[in-house]
Enzyme design. Structure first.
Site, PDB file in Angstrom:
ATOM      1  N   ARG A   1       0.936  -1.177   0.056  1.00 26.45           N
ATOM      2  CA  ARG A   1      -0.002  -0.181  -0.135  1.00 26.45           C
ATOM      3  C   ARG A   1       0.827   1.223  -0.065  1.00 26.45           C
ATOM      4  O   ARG A   1       0.530   2.260  -0.718  1.00 26.45           O
ATOM      5  CB  ARG A   1      -0.872   0.002   1.150  1.00 26.45           C
ATOM      6  CG  ARG A   1      -1.780   1.204   1.369  1.00 26.45           C
ATOM      7  CD  ARG A   1      -2.501   1.442   0.126  1.00 26.45           C
ATOM      8  NE  ARG A   1      -4.267   1.204   0.430  1.00 26.45           N
ATOM      9  CZ  ARG A   1      -5.071   1.802  -0.341  1.00 26.45           C
ATOM     10  NH1 ARG A   1      -4.723   2.462  -1.288  1.00 26.45           N
ATOM     11  NH2 ARG A   1      -6.383   1.427   0.052  1.00 26.45           N
TER      12      ARG A   1
ATOM     13  N   CYS B   1       0.482   4.063  -2.781  1.00 27.00           N
ATOM     14  CA  CYS B   1       0.528   5.642  -2.460  1.00 27.00           C
ATOM     15  C   CYS B   1       1.596   6.362  -2.856  1.00 27.00           C
ATOM     16  O   CYS B   1       1.484   7.555  -3.526  1.00 27.00           O
ATOM     17  CB  CYS B   1       0.304   5.799  -1.006  1.00 27.00           C
ATOM     18  SG  CYS B   1      -1.471   5.345  -0.468  1.00 27.00           S
TER      19      CYS B   1
END
Lengths: 105, 281
Positions: B238, B242
């Site tokens: 993740r 991002c």
């Protein structure tokens, strides 16, 4: 009179060297040089974790274009990679000191 | 090219306009209190125990879908595979329980400061240290079967409370925390965004098709089944995503930067209840 002639001549020489010399230098050599400069800039950005996402792709595609003999395209791509790497490097260096933004209060 | 340049100039103009204040040194505990205060003041209607549900604590429509999904959790097969991994001996006859004698409910023990190694050890790293100590190949850190064993551990750790420690007698631990904090507030990539720009400054606002969740609760539910991934993925996956969204090159999963970032972010979540594995869009 004499003096003006000298100035005019050196000016002419100067213009010639600016415009014509790069044309004589091989396009291939220029492309090779620019690619190397882009790679160096990327490495430098990496030392501060400042590499931007697409730089690797630009460099890989610049390499491919160089191999294919498309020097103009190679230089375009290498130039983008070089500029982005320089910006990424500056971005990180300019933030060496942690500053808490005003919205976070 | 010209469009790109124009965009960069426009963006950096906007960015420079944001006021910055010089840092006064704050302790991690002061940071945590401020973080909780910021989140709860920004979302006064969200009950304290709801922050662990991310965007679904603040987005009623998303929540409805999510509740339907949670009835037949997409991460369940991964928990089962992970349990089988836990119970299958390594080639040398040993197993995970030889490294983790407490059993699988250990997620709240990580990330932790490892004094001997002088580094932050996260759960995925500890899993691979165990495997390698017993002659097994390390697993990849973003995709693949590491997520199975992590899903099982997360599931068994549900209900435990986040309790990251920064040992006061080892200044390197505080330095690792501070490095993670620096990372969180550092603008990166072509779009010149920091984690904080999205997750603090803009939490509750919409980005493309997503509502930015409050960051309180960000670390409680890993690994996560994401519809977008079609599988379960790690926290560092993740982080990578991002970073790439703001057009920065992602850093290495389980490299020092992301481990320190996890240390910082998980410390700020101390007191939050573990509820992994999670399901997200």
């Amino acid at each position: 009179m004499m003096k003006r002639g000298v100035i005019a001549k050196s000016l002419l020489l100067w213009i010639l060297s600016m415009v014509a010399l790069p044309l004589f230098a091989g396009e291939k050599e220029q492309a090779v040089e620019l690619l190397a400069a882009a790679q160096k800039a990327e490495k430098r950005a990496a030392t501060v974790d400042g590499v931007w996402r697409d730089v690797g792709k630009y460099i890989a595609n610049a390499e491919k274009a160089l191999e294919a003999g498309d020097y103009k395209k190679s230089m375009e791509l290498a130039q983008i990679a070089k500029e982005q790497s320089e910006l990424g490097f500056q971005q990180m260096v300019s933030q060496q000191e942690l500053k808490i933004p005003s919205y976070y209060k | 090219m010209p469009i790109l340049n124009k965009m960069i100039t426009t963006l950096s103009g906007v960015m420079l306009a944001t006021a910055l204040t010089a840092v006064e040194a704050t302790t991690p505990e002061e940071d945590r209190e401020q973080f909780v205060r910021y989140n709860t003041e920004r979302f006064p209607n969200v009950p304290a125990e709801e922050f662990v549900n991310g965007a679904y604590a603040i987005d009623p429509i998303g929540r409805e879908n999510w509740e339907a999904i949670e009835e037949f959790p997409p991460y369940e097969p991964f928990i089962e595979d992970g349990e089988a991994m836990w119970n299958t001996p390594f080639a040398n006859g040993k197993g995970y329980s030889d490294c983790f004698p407490k059993g699988p409910a250990i997620a709240a023990d990580y990330p932790r400061w490892d004094r001997e190694k002088g580094m932050v050890v996260t759960l995925p790293l500890a899993v691979n240290q165990c495997r390698q100590a017993h002659g097994e190949k390390p697993l990849k850190y973003k995709k693949g079967s590491i997520n199975n064993i992590l899903s099982y551990i997360a599931y068994e750790s549900r209900g435990e409370v986040t309790r990251v420690e920064i040992p006061a007698d080892d200044p390197r631990a505080l330095a690792a925390y501070e490095a993670g904090k620096k990372f969180y507030f550092t603008r990166r990539g072509q779009l010149n965004f920091s984690c904080a720009n999205c997750h603090l400054q803009n939490s509750g606002n919409q980005v493309r098709s997503e509502i930015l969740s409050p960051p309180l609760g960000h670390t409680t539910h890993w690994p996560v089944y994401r519809a977008k991934w079609g599988t379960v993925g790690t926290l560092h996956r993740r982080f990578s995503g991002c970073n790439e969204n703001i057009r920065a090159k992602a850093l290495k999963a389980q490299g020092e930067q992301y481990r320190n970032l996890e240390y910082f972010l998980t410390y700020l979540n101390n007191g939050q209840v573990l509820n992994g594995p999670g399901a997200r869009k």
